[in-house]
Design an enzyme around this catalytic site. Structure first.
Site, PDB file in Angstrom:
ATOM      1  N   GLY A  55       5.501   4.065   2.452  1.00 37.10           N
ATOM      2  CA  GLY A  55       6.338   5.209   2.374  1.00 37.10           C
ATOM      3  C   GLY A  55       6.557   5.215   4.213  1.00 37.10           C
TER       4      GLY A  55
ATOM      5  N   GLY B 256       1.033  -0.795   0.193  1.00 38.43           N
ATOM      6  CA  GLY B 256      -0.300  -0.271  -0.307  1.00 38.43           C
ATOM      7  C   GLY B 256       0.541   0.987   0.016  1.00 38.43           C
ATOM      8  CB  CYS B 257       0.141   5.109  -0.809  1.00 38.55           C
ATOM      9  SG  CYS B 257      -1.740   5.343  -0.389  1.00 38.55           S
ATOM     10  CG  PHE B 258      -0.677   6.354   3.951  1.00 41.29           C
ATOM     11  CD1 PHE B 258       0.048   7.270   4.708  1.00 41.29           C
ATOM     12  CD2 PHE B 258      -1.561   6.542   4.368  1.00 41.29           C
ATOM     13  CE1 PHE B 258      -0.068   8.746   4.736  1.00 41.29           C
ATOM     14  CE2 PHE B 258      -2.491   7.589   4.411  1.00 41.29           C
ATOM     15  CZ  PHE B 258      -1.301   8.662   4.831  1.00 41.29           C
TER      16      PHE B 258
END
Length: 322
Positions: free
Chosen positions: A136, A131-133
């Site tokens: 990061g 996933g994106c979060f």
């Protein structure tokens, strides 16, 4: 050169569009078809106008499972698993899923964070894209977790652009709601925490620290900024050495001695990490583009690894500095 026969299922949304922008120019890719139930019969540039002149592909609602080397699944969360139950692809076809459906490494899928699993990616045919979060946060913290630097609860904040919510309009993505505004959602309960803890548990046996994550909706279109911090007794020089050694062979993750900003990564597949030590805390900043390193760019990075290509193939993208 034999090209990789590739299809995209769910190519009409933001992540599907980013996959198309990369793959129409990927030197080793042959896009066989692009799938969408809602946009069937439309030309590619009717759905993604910026791709005018780049491809003559037409969206189809038919699913062809034979003769493919690779398939990207850009379906909404919860639909990929049932799609694969209904559509049987050859075992040799590489399937890269961008949803949450297989990130717990169920049903033979490998969790595809290249900075951790690049060697394994070369030997698998089923890859769950992070996933994106989650991307990061993990790239901000995995060197510290692997080295045992984080011994207490970890505090994390993250702000994401509106494209992180998908293309379908909702109250929290409407311009009049999002513009000149910031809001919190899913306080301490974000769905990406599960996959993050899975990775941290692989890197550090018995990892049980709390991840106290505050996610924010940002008033910009794309990008993710993460700030994470935890008590740390060592020096900043030692911390930088840990991070730079960990990412020494990572082509897209860079550790910067200087302050960073979000525009350095927007429209690229990069993650940039910066460290500070203040008040006995190691503070880690990371920045990514949520649609690229946080989704479609990372998916193509996994695609490159699965087919033995240089990780950066097709991903030498330009940032928007101004």
């Amino acid at each position: 050169m034999t090209k990789i026969k590739t299809a995209i299922i769910g190519a009409a949304g933001y992540t599907g569009g980013e996959l198309l922008r990369i793959l129409v120019n990927h030197p080793n890719c042959e896009l066989v078809y692009i799938h969408s139930n809602s946009q069937k019969g439309k030309k590619i540039d009717e759905v993604h106008p910026d791709l005018i002149g780049d491809s003559d592909l037409i969206f189809t609602d038919e699913v062809k499972t034979e003769g493919l080397d690779a398939v990207f699944l850009g379906l909404p969360h919860g639909q990929a698993k049932s799609f694969l139950e209904q559509n049987k692809f050859d075992e040799t076809t590489v399937i890269i899923d961008l949803s949450t459906d297989f990130r717990d490494e169920s049903n033979g899928f490998l969790y595809g964070l290249p900075e951790i699993n690049s060697a394994k990616n070369k030997d698998t045919k089923r890859i769950a894209n992070p996933g994106c979060f989650a991307t990061g946060i993990q790239l901000a913290l995995v060197p510290a977790i692997a080295a045992g630097l984080a011994k207490n609860d970890i505090h994390i904040t993250g702000i994401t652009g509106s494209t992180g919510a998908g293309k379908k309009l909702s109250e929290t993505t409407h311009f009049s709601q999002r513009n000149q505004n910031v809001s919190v959602y899913k306080l301490f309960t974000h769905q990406h925490l599960k996959e993050i803890k899975q990775t941290f548990g692989q890197l550090q046996e018995g990892f049980d620290q709390n991840l106290l994550f505050v996610p924010y909706r940002g008033n910009f279109s794309r990008g993710i900024w993460i700030t994470a911090y935890f008590p740390y007794e060592g020096t900043i020089e030692d911390a930088y050495k840990v991070y730079k050694d960990f990412y020494a062979d990572a082509p897209f993750t860079h550790v910067s001695d200087k302050d960073i900003d979000l525009k350095q990564v927007v429209s690229t597949n990069k993650c940039i990490v910066h460290l500070k030590k203040e008040e006995g805390q190691l503070v880690v900043y990371s920045a990514i583009d949520n649609l690229l390193k946080g989704a479609s760019g990372q998916a193509v990075q996994n695609y490159n690894l699965a087919f033995g290509l240089d990780e950066k193939t097709g991903l030498k993208l330009k940032s928007v500095a101004f």
